[in-house]
Design a protein around this motif. Structure first.
Motif, PDB file in Angstrom:
ATOM      1  N   VAL A 286       0.834  -1.131  -0.084  1.00 35.91           N
ATOM      2  CA  VAL A 286      -0.188  -0.023   0.118  1.00 35.91           C
ATOM      3  C   VAL A 286       0.965   1.395  -0.212  1.00 35.91           C
ATOM      4  CG1 VAL A 286      -0.163   0.079   2.447  1.00 35.91           C
ATOM      5  CG2 VAL A 286      -2.063   1.130   1.130  1.00 35.91           C
ATOM      6  N   THR A 287       0.274   2.401  -0.494  1.00 34.86           N
ATOM      7  CA  THR A 287       1.201   3.668  -0.433  1.00 34.86           C
ATOM      8  C   THR A 287       0.262   4.838  -0.675  1.00 34.86           C
ATOM      9  OG1 THR A 287       2.903   4.633  -1.967  1.00 34.86           O
ATOM     10  CG2 THR A 287       1.363   3.683  -3.210  1.00 34.86           C
ATOM     11  N   GLY A 288       0.730   5.774  -0.094  1.00 40.93           N
ATOM     12  CA  GLY A 288      -0.142   7.107  -0.205  1.00 40.93           C
ATOM     13  C   GLY A 288      -0.742   7.563   1.246  1.00 40.93           C
ATOM     14  N   LYS A 289      -1.515   8.528   1.155  1.00 39.61           N
ATOM     15  CA  LYS A 289      -2.122   9.057   2.391  1.00 39.61           C
ATOM     16  C   LYS A 289      -3.962   8.618   2.554  1.00 39.61           C
ATOM     17  CE  LYS A 289       1.600  11.460   2.763  1.00 39.61           C
ATOM     18  NZ  LYS A 289       2.788  11.193   3.772  1.00 39.61           N
ATOM     19  N   ARG A 290      -4.213   8.754   3.762  1.00 41.86           N
ATOM     20  CA  ARG A 290      -5.561   8.167   3.959  1.00 41.86           C
ATOM     21  C   ARG A 290      -6.486   9.360   3.194  1.00 41.86           C
ATOM     22  NH1 ARG A 290      -5.241   6.234  10.283  1.00 41.86           N
ATOM     23  NH2 ARG A 290      -4.675   3.955   9.820  1.00 41.86           N
ATOM     24  N   MET A 291      -5.923  10.639   3.263  1.00 45.39           N
ATOM     25  CA  MET A 291      -6.766  11.652   3.004  1.00 45.39           C
ATOM     26  C   MET A 291      -5.830  12.479   1.792  1.00 45.39           C
ATOM     27  SD  MET A 291      -8.948  14.429   4.714  1.00 45.39           S
ATOM     28  CE  MET A 291      -7.755  15.392   5.333  1.00 45.39           C
ATOM     29  N   LEU A 292      -6.204  12.739   0.765  1.00 46.47           N
ATOM     30  CA  LEU A 292      -5.871  13.660  -0.448  1.00 46.47           C
ATOM     31  C   LEU A 292      -5.009  15.055   0.397  1.00 46.47           C
ATOM     32  CD1 LEU A 292      -4.958  13.436  -3.147  1.00 46.47           C
ATOM     33  CD2 LEU A 292      -6.721  14.908  -4.057  1.00 46.47           C
ATOM     34  N   GLY A 293      -3.858  15.192   0.501  1.00 46.29           N
ATOM     35  CA  GLY A 293      -3.322  16.393   1.166  1.00 46.29           C
ATOM     36  C   GLY A 293      -3.154  16.195   2.489  1.00 46.29           C
ATOM     37  N   GLY A 294      -3.555  14.967   3.320  1.00 42.64           N
ATOM     38  CA  GLY A 294      -3.394  14.864   4.593  1.00 42.64           C
ATOM     39  C   GLY A 294      -1.873  14.290   4.681  1.00 42.64           C
ATOM     40  N   ASP A 295      -1.731  14.304   6.252  1.00 42.11           N
ATOM     41  CA  ASP A 295      -0.408  13.685   6.645  1.00 42.11           C
ATOM     42  C   ASP A 295      -0.151  12.316   7.014  1.00 42.11           C
ATOM     43  OD1 ASP A 295       0.655  16.454   6.207  1.00 42.11           O
ATOM     44  OD2 ASP A 295      -0.120  16.965   8.249  1.00 42.11           O
ATOM     45  N   THR A 296      -1.281  11.605   7.196  1.00 42.45           N
ATOM     46  CA  THR A 296      -1.221  10.199   7.851  1.00 42.45           C
ATOM     47  C   THR A 296      -1.004   9.163   6.642  1.00 42.45           C
ATOM     48  OG1 THR A 296      -2.988  10.905   9.733  1.00 42.45           O
ATOM     49  CG2 THR A 296      -2.385   8.665   9.197  1.00 42.45           C
ATOM     50  N   GLU A 297      -0.053   8.501   6.791  1.00 45.59           N
ATOM     51  CA  GLU A 297       0.204   7.466   5.762  1.00 45.59           C
ATOM     52  C   GLU A 297      -0.946   6.335   5.879  1.00 45.59           C
ATOM     53  OE1 GLU A 297       2.555   7.328   3.626  1.00 45.59           O
ATOM     54  OE2 GLU A 297       3.810   9.061   4.308  1.00 45.59           O
ATOM     55  N   THR A 298      -1.298   5.885   4.791  1.00 49.32           N
ATOM     56  CA  THR A 298      -2.032   4.629   4.821  1.00 49.32           C
ATOM     57  C   THR A 298      -1.286   3.422   5.089  1.00 49.32           C
ATOM     58  OG1 THR A 298      -3.245   5.654   2.773  1.00 49.32           O
ATOM     59  CG2 THR A 298      -3.671   3.453   3.304  1.00 49.32           C
ATOM     60  N   LYS A 299      -2.027   2.595   5.890  1.00 50.95           N
ATOM     61  CA  LYS A 299      -1.362   1.241   6.472  1.00 50.95           C
ATOM     62  C   LYS A 299      -1.696   0.235   5.640  1.00 50.95           C
ATOM     63  CE  LYS A 299      -0.493   3.284  10.913  1.00 50.95           C
ATOM     64  NZ  LYS A 299      -0.911   4.643  10.698  1.00 50.95           N
ATOM     65  N   ILE A 300      -1.035  -0.909   5.831  1.00 52.09           N
ATOM     66  CA  ILE A 300      -1.618  -2.185   5.217  1.00 52.09           C
ATOM     67  C   ILE A 300      -2.974  -2.440   5.644  1.00 52.09           C
ATOM     68  CG2 ILE A 300      -0.380  -3.861   6.695  1.00 52.09           C
ATOM     69  CD1 ILE A 300      -0.597  -3.835   2.570  1.00 52.09           C
ATOM     70  N   ASP A 301      -3.205  -2.605   6.803  1.00 57.53           N
ATOM     71  CA  ASP A 301      -4.492  -2.903   7.270  1.00 57.53           C
ATOM     72  C   ASP A 301      -5.577  -2.076   7.260  1.00 57.53           C
ATOM     73  OD1 ASP A 301      -3.460  -5.469   7.971  1.00 57.53           O
ATOM     74  OD2 ASP A 301      -2.675  -5.059  10.057  1.00 57.53           O
ATOM     75  N   ASP A 302      -5.419  -0.939   6.604  1.00 62.14           N
ATOM     76  CA  ASP A 302      -6.552   0.114   6.502  1.00 62.14           C
ATOM     77  C   ASP A 302      -7.626  -0.244   5.688  1.00 62.14           C
ATOM     78  OD1 ASP A 302      -5.136   2.183   8.012  1.00 62.14           O
ATOM     79  OD2 ASP A 302      -5.140   3.467   6.447  1.00 62.14           O
TER      80      ASP A 302
END
Length: 401
Positions: free
Chosen positions: A62-78
């Motif tokens: 997985v790659t990227g952020k939970r929200m476009l323009g946000g700071d929180t990285e997307t996690k594999i269990d998201d």
């Protein structure tokens, strides 16, 4: 209302945990690198993918952020939203009812629901369960009348179970199915709403309870749920995004606008992590033979067998076949890069996009998800699926460890 119509239109876009050592998978870094390349190329917030082979996940990332323009990285269990990829799960629950002798594939709407809906038109009453699940009933793609029923404020006056039945009775008492010339295929979310109500009638349980206890729990899908993927009040998942008429991108984490109306659940409102989505893919790739025994292997084969040929697409997108077939909750299509037709399905609630590919001949499952809608998301997902199949598929160069 325009956004609502867009939302519904995009929906139409065509084992227990111990069986899968999720912490043990092969990835030389190429998968994650390709995910990031495509995520950046198409400016998506997040992109996730997983590949299964013979009962285990062999690569995921997985790659990227939970929200476009946000700071929180997307996690594999998201959690990611699956949209209409839920339909294959609804069809599997229907198959359970068939095996239990509570339904048959030829059970009609009139047989199951008619006693409480005496005003149904005769042609509507004669529609069978198989026709509903294969989109060959003559019920059209979501139209204005259906959309008004889905979003009516009357839904707040009834239980979900009762409102599902009320909209079926209202539409079915005024309308009859119309089979188009050429192919009878018409992608109909409403058909899956009806199938869900038939399942509820014969089982005595809510569809929402059945998908939890008969699909999620036996397969060990611990992240699976229904509705918007984020916990209300928290940004704890890869949340969906809406693109308004002016092109503005709006994060949609919770609330009624963050998913389709709950009455449409059987047509597509499940969510789960990419790992859990891969488990579902692998169970189907193994034709149910590895367990858990949700239904018999021969019943899984029945679910995977084509019922109807889909109409030809005049100008298909690159890599998309001009025509295909539809089984029970699954599409079948021959891609340029597959030797024969494979099972596949897309799902979107206009805020997210997910796709699944199952090649049961080679026991391979591929899943890709993003928390963004539209053409850019579609292009990224298609490219990722092809890349994964070429790399990890039967003719791929990457060894499965």
């Amino acid at each position: 209302m325009r956004a609502v119509v867009t939302s519904l239109a995009l929906i139409v876009a065509f084992a227990a945990t111990f069986l899968f050592p999720l912490s043990s998978f092969a990835d030389d870094g190429a998968l994650t690198s390709q995910l990031e390349n495509l995520r950046a190329k198409y400016t998506l917030p997040s992109l996730a993918a997983a590949v299964t082979k013979g009962g285990r996940i062999v690569a995921k990332g997985v790659t990227g952020k939970r929200m476009l323009g946000g700071d929180t990285e997307t996690k594999i269990d998201d959690r990611f939203h699956l949209g209409s990829d839920t339909k294959a799960m609804t069809a599997t629950i229907a198959a359970m009812m068939v095996e239990d002798g509570k339904l048959s594939w030829t059970s009609t709407i009139g047989d199951v629901l008619g006693a409480d809906m005496p005003g149904l038109t005769p042609a509507f009453s004669r529609i069978t369960l198989e026709q509903l699940l294969s989109h060959s009933s003559g019920i059209p793609t979501d139209d204005e009348e259906m959309i008004k029923l889905y979003f009516s404020d009357k839904s707040y006056d009834y239980s979900l179970h009762d409102y599902r039945r009320r909209i079926i009775a209202e539409w079915g008492s005024k309308n009859a199915p119309k089979i188009p010339e050429g192919s009878p295929f018409q992608y109909a979310n409403f058909g899956y709403v009806i199938a869900g109500a038939m399942i509820e009638e014969v089982s005595g349980e809510a569809w929402e309870s059945l998908i939890t206890t008969r699909i999620f729990e036996p397969l060990g899908l611990t992240t699976a749920g229904l509705g918007p993927q984020a916990t209300f009040g928290r940004y704890d998942a890869a949340i969906g995004h809406r693109i308004d008429d002016d092109g503005k991108i709006i994060p949609m984490p919770w609330g009624p606008a963050a998913d389709v109306p709950t009455v449409m659940g059987p047509a597509g409102n499940a969510h789960m992590s990419i790992s859990d989505f891969a488990i579902w893919a692998d169970w189907n790739a193994g034709v149910g033979r590895r367990g858990p025994a949700l239904v018999k292997p021969e019943t899984v084969e029945r679910l995977h067998t084509a019922i109807v040929t889909t109409p030809e697409i005049k100008n298909p997108k690159p890599g998309t076949p001009k025509t295909g077939q539809y089984a029970l909750g699954w599409g079948l299509a021959k891609m340029d890069w597959t030797s024969r037709p494979v099972l596949t399905h897309n799902g979107s609630n206009s805020l997210n996009l997910a796709t699944i590919l199952v090649d049961s001949d080679h026991d391979i499952g591929i899943v890709v998800t993003t928390n963004f809608p539209g053409e850019k998301a579609d292009a990224a997902v298609r490219e990722m699926v092809e890349w994964l199949y070429r790399r990890y598929g039967p003719n791929g160069q990457t060894p499965i460890q």
